[in-house]
Enzyme design. Structure first.
Site, PDB file in Angstrom:
ATOM      1  N   ASP A 120      54.901  32.128  34.532  1.00  0.00           N
ATOM      2  CA  ASP A 120      53.940  33.214  34.423  1.00  0.00           C
ATOM      3  C   ASP A 120      54.434  34.298  33.462  1.00  0.00           C
ATOM      4  O   ASP A 120      55.571  34.755  33.552  1.00  0.00           O
ATOM      5  CB  ASP A 120      53.706  33.818  35.815  1.00  0.00           C
ATOM      6  CG  ASP A 120      52.689  34.932  35.812  1.00  0.00           C
ATOM      7  OD1 ASP A 120      51.528  34.659  35.484  1.00  0.00           O
ATOM      8  OD2 ASP A 120      53.062  36.079  36.128  1.00  0.00           O
ATOM      9  N   GLU A 140      53.202  30.869  29.910  1.00  0.00           N
ATOM     10  CA  GLU A 140      52.101  31.768  29.602  1.00  0.00           C
ATOM     11  C   GLU A 140      52.707  32.886  28.764  1.00  0.00           C
ATOM     12  O   GLU A 140      53.593  33.598  29.227  1.00  0.00           O
ATOM     13  CB  GLU A 140      51.469  32.358  30.857  1.00  0.00           C
ATOM     14  CG  GLU A 140      50.332  33.323  30.526  1.00  0.00           C
ATOM     15  CD  GLU A 140      49.936  34.221  31.683  1.00  0.00           C
ATOM     16  OE1 GLU A 140      48.834  34.794  31.645  1.00  0.00           O
ATOM     17  OE2 GLU A 140      50.746  34.381  32.629  1.00  0.00           O
ATOM     18  N   ASP A 177      45.805  31.303  24.750  1.00  0.00           N
ATOM     19  CA  ASP A 177      44.674  32.178  25.049  1.00  0.00           C
ATOM     20  C   ASP A 177      43.796  32.417  23.823  1.00  0.00           C
ATOM     21  O   ASP A 177      42.598  32.704  23.966  1.00  0.00           O
ATOM     22  CB  ASP A 177      45.167  33.527  25.589  1.00  0.00           C
ATOM     23  CG  ASP A 177      45.357  33.513  27.100  1.00  0.00           C
ATOM     24  OD1 ASP A 177      45.011  32.493  27.734  1.00  0.00           O
ATOM     25  OD2 ASP A 177      45.850  34.517  27.641  1.00  0.00           O
ATOM     26  N   PHE A 188      42.688  30.234  21.727  1.00  0.00           N
ATOM     27  CA  PHE A 188      41.624  29.230  21.763  1.00  0.00           C
ATOM     28  C   PHE A 188      40.586  29.611  22.805  1.00  0.00           C
ATOM     29  O   PHE A 188      39.380  29.543  22.562  1.00  0.00           O
ATOM     30  CB  PHE A 188      42.193  27.846  22.055  1.00  0.00           C
ATOM     31  CG  PHE A 188      41.137  26.801  22.310  1.00  0.00           C
ATOM     32  CD1 PHE A 188      40.438  26.250  21.246  1.00  0.00           C
ATOM     33  CD2 PHE A 188      40.822  26.391  23.596  1.00  0.00           C
ATOM     34  CE1 PHE A 188      39.439  25.302  21.469  1.00  0.00           C
ATOM     35  CE2 PHE A 188      39.837  25.452  23.831  1.00  0.00           C
ATOM     36  CZ  PHE A 188      39.139  24.897  22.765  1.00  0.00           C
ATOM     37  N   ILE A 211      38.655  34.109  34.879  1.00  0.00           N
ATOM     38  CA  ILE A 211      37.541  34.229  35.832  1.00  0.00           C
ATOM     39  C   ILE A 211      37.833  35.340  36.834  1.00  0.00           C
ATOM     40  O   ILE A 211      37.056  36.280  36.997  1.00  0.00           O
ATOM     41  CB  ILE A 211      37.307  32.904  36.584  1.00  0.00           C
ATOM     42  CG1 ILE A 211      36.989  31.775  35.600  1.00  0.00           C
ATOM     43  CG2 ILE A 211      36.166  33.063  37.590  1.00  0.00           C
ATOM     44  CD1 ILE A 211      36.920  30.411  36.244  1.00  0.00           C
ATOM     45  N   GLY A 212      38.971  35.244  37.486  1.00  0.00           N
ATOM     46  CA  GLY A 212      39.271  36.153  38.591  1.00  0.00           C
ATOM     47  C   GLY A 212      39.467  37.596  38.189  1.00  0.00           C
ATOM     48  O   GLY A 212      39.290  38.501  39.006  1.00  0.00           O
TER      49      GLY A 212
END
Length: 583
Positions: A245, A282, A307, A309, A382-383
């Protein structure tokens, strides 16, 4: 059994309390700050450490926290589990990943319930399940990024044995398992590490406060602590890979970085075990050195999320232009074309969102495409929206099919977010279960304030602490049996099957990807070997000059297209996609 703990903060004594009995530990003469002792113990026995007569604390390297992060630790005998299946030894180049949150993948929200559904993913063609973080955190519900015990498994999910059963089941179905791990911070509640030693440092500050100590005094042991926890997932649970992460948030000024050490250790373990392990980062840096091999002067992480893309695809599909989408929204089809061929949109170019230049170019001649993951949706994208709305909330089935086509036939390793394969209409919202009332209220107010600043009515923003927020986020599998969800699911299955059977779709040659597009008409076509992939994001049919010989064969079509005309022009219906091969 050997009990040991790194506790340089202890002045005079460290006491092990095991099943209610106290056992003084001895200083380790060879390792500064370490205390050790051999005491008989069995699987499941409860224990903790007391420093200088203080209150009882859980083991920093606890393998199990039956009563949560603030409770006693429990002994775990990893040798007791009898493994039934070997790892399928899959490699990233030919992989299709599926990001999954255990707490909302099934109504039960457990590892065993999720394991019972893995056959669905194997049937879809998924090769790796990527689990969001599993480390213990206070309460029951949460995303997992507030974990505080990096060696243990959240008990409400089922604990250590359930994770082994999950991995064993996945391996039996021919799938690998990737686990999301967090090294850049620990959660705000239940973190007892500072009592033991300098796990954090005020030398650097992060969005979460004092930084994890990777370069200040005492950082050798802190690095070993997080490196050891990462290797434990791969060794003790037979996890196949780790997603790291936000590595850009790791404050580390040492010449040999923590990430390089971790990469080397993972490669060594893979060699020792005779099966592949990999790390996926990430990173917000748009820096190819993250995935460049160590022998070539890079950090040696095996792949990273891209990210850029995602952002270009999202803006092309939705037209959104707020925040970091602004840079991509000026010419979204051009941005999409660039990320398909050059990986990063920001490769030294000016970012208006950041107010500066950002990124570094990828060497397309030397860098294989499978160093990068491509996706249309993730838990973050999304979240972290106000309502947790998916693309399916605003896009037609045809546009969802276009998104799937670009992800699953593009040069990057594809990753799906759970439920996207059938266009799930359930949101995936931000939810927490903080047991500290003040922290819970602070999170609630902070989230509502954040979105109010962007024009949202505070009353519309879901309360993270309400159980209903999590419940709304649970997948509804009944949708899969009715259209348009059923049709979209079949499209995903077809595209994944093509990726598995057509070598050109896993070709690592980035330089070989050729793209053409029309910004105004909103169509894009790219070539990979003998394959052509076209998408039309516009509502009207598009005439796309393929320059082909007229003998193209249709391998997949969302809407009927027929073969290109003799002049090589393809008529592609609006909001549709097609995959063609030279005749």
């Amino acid at each position: 059994m050997l009990f040991e703990v790194w506790a340089p903060n202890a002045r005079d004594r460290v006491t092990l309390e095991l099943n209610g009995s106290a056992h003084p530990l001895d200083r380790d003469a060879e390792r500064e700050g370490w205390w050790t002792g051999v005491v008989p113990a069995e699987d499941g026995d409860r224990y903790g450490f007391s420093l200088d007569g203080g209150h009882l604390l859980p083991d920093p390297r606890s393998r199990r926290q039956p009563d949560g992060p603030d409770g006693l630790s429990a002994v775990v005998d990893h040798s007791a589990y009898v493994w039934r299946n070997e790892s399928p030894r899959l490699r990233l180049r030919s992989s299709v990943l599926y990001e999954l949150h255990l707490g909302t993948f099934t109504p039960e929200g457990t590892l065993d319930a999720a394991a019972a559904r893995l056959g669905e993913l194997a049937g879809l063609g998924v090769t790796h399940v990527e689990l969001m973080p599993l480390c213990p955190f206070p309460g029951v519900r949460g995303w997992g990024y507030d974990g505080v015990a990096p060696w243990a498994v959240h008990e409400p999910y089922g604990g250590p044995e359930a994770l082994k059963r999950f991995v064993d089941t996945a391996h039996g179905l021919g799938m690998g398992v990737v686990l999301d791990v967090v090294h850049n911070h620990l959660g705000p509640d239940g973190n007892h590490l500072p009592f033991f030693g300098p796990y954090f440092t005020e030398t650097h500050h992060t969005p979460w406060g004092a930084a994890v100590n990777l370069d200040a005094p005492g950082s050798d042991e802190v690095r070993a602590y997080f490196r050891g926890s990462a290797l434990a997932w791969l060794r003790d649970y037979r996890i196949d890979g780790l997603r790291l992460d936000a590595v850009h948030a790791l404050a580390d000024t040492r010449a040999l970085t923590f990430l390089e050490e971790l990469s080397a250790a993972v490669d060594e373990l893979a060699k020792e075990q005779g099966r592949p392990h990999f790390l996926i980062a990430e990173s917000d840096l748009a820096d190819p050195r993250t995935t460049t091999p160590r022998a070539l002067g890079g950090i040696g992480i095996h792949a990273q999320w891209n990210d850029d893309f995602h952002h270009s695809l999202h803006t092309a599909l939705t037209g959104e232009s707020q925040g970091y989408y602004a840079d991509f929204a000026r010419a979204p089809m051009a941005a999409l074309a660039k990320t398909l061929t050059h990986v990063f949109f920001h490769d030294g170019t000016y970012s208006a969102f950041r107010g500066r230049r950002h990124g570094r170019p990828v060497d397309r001649e030397r860098t294989p495409a499978h160093r990068f993951l491509g996706y249309a949706q993730t838990h973050d994208q999304i979240g972290n929206r106000a309502l947790g709305d998916r693309l399916s909330d605003s896009l037609s089935p045809g546009l969802l099919a276009c998104a799937a086509t670009l992800v699953l036939t593009g040069p990057s390793v594809p990753m799906l977010f759970m439920g996207e394969e059938w266009g799930a209409t359930t949101p995936w919202q931000y939810f927490t279960d903080h047991t500290d009332p003040e922290l819970a209220e602070a999170v609630r107010r902070g989230r509502r304030r954040e979105f109010a600043e962007h024009g949202w009515d505070e009353n519309e923003v879901p309360d993270p602490q309400e159980p209903a927020t999590r419940d709304r986020s649970v997948l509804d599998r009944a949708e899969r049996g009715r259209d348009p969800h059923k049709r979209l699911l079949a499209w995903y299955r077809l595209l994944i099957a093509l990726r598995r059977t057509l070598p050109d779709l896993t070709d690592p040659d980035l330089a070989g990807v050729k793209v053409a597009f029309d910004e105004e008409a909103r169509w894009l076509v790219f070539r990979r070997g003998i394959l052509r992939v076209g998408v039309n994001l516009g509502k009207e049919p598009a005439l796309i000059p393929l320059g082909s010989n007229g003998r193209d064969q249709v391998l997949a079509e969302w809407e009927p297209v027929g073969t290109p005309a003799v002049d090589g022009v393809l008529r592609l219906p609006g909001e549709s996609a097609v995959v063609l091969t030279d005749g």
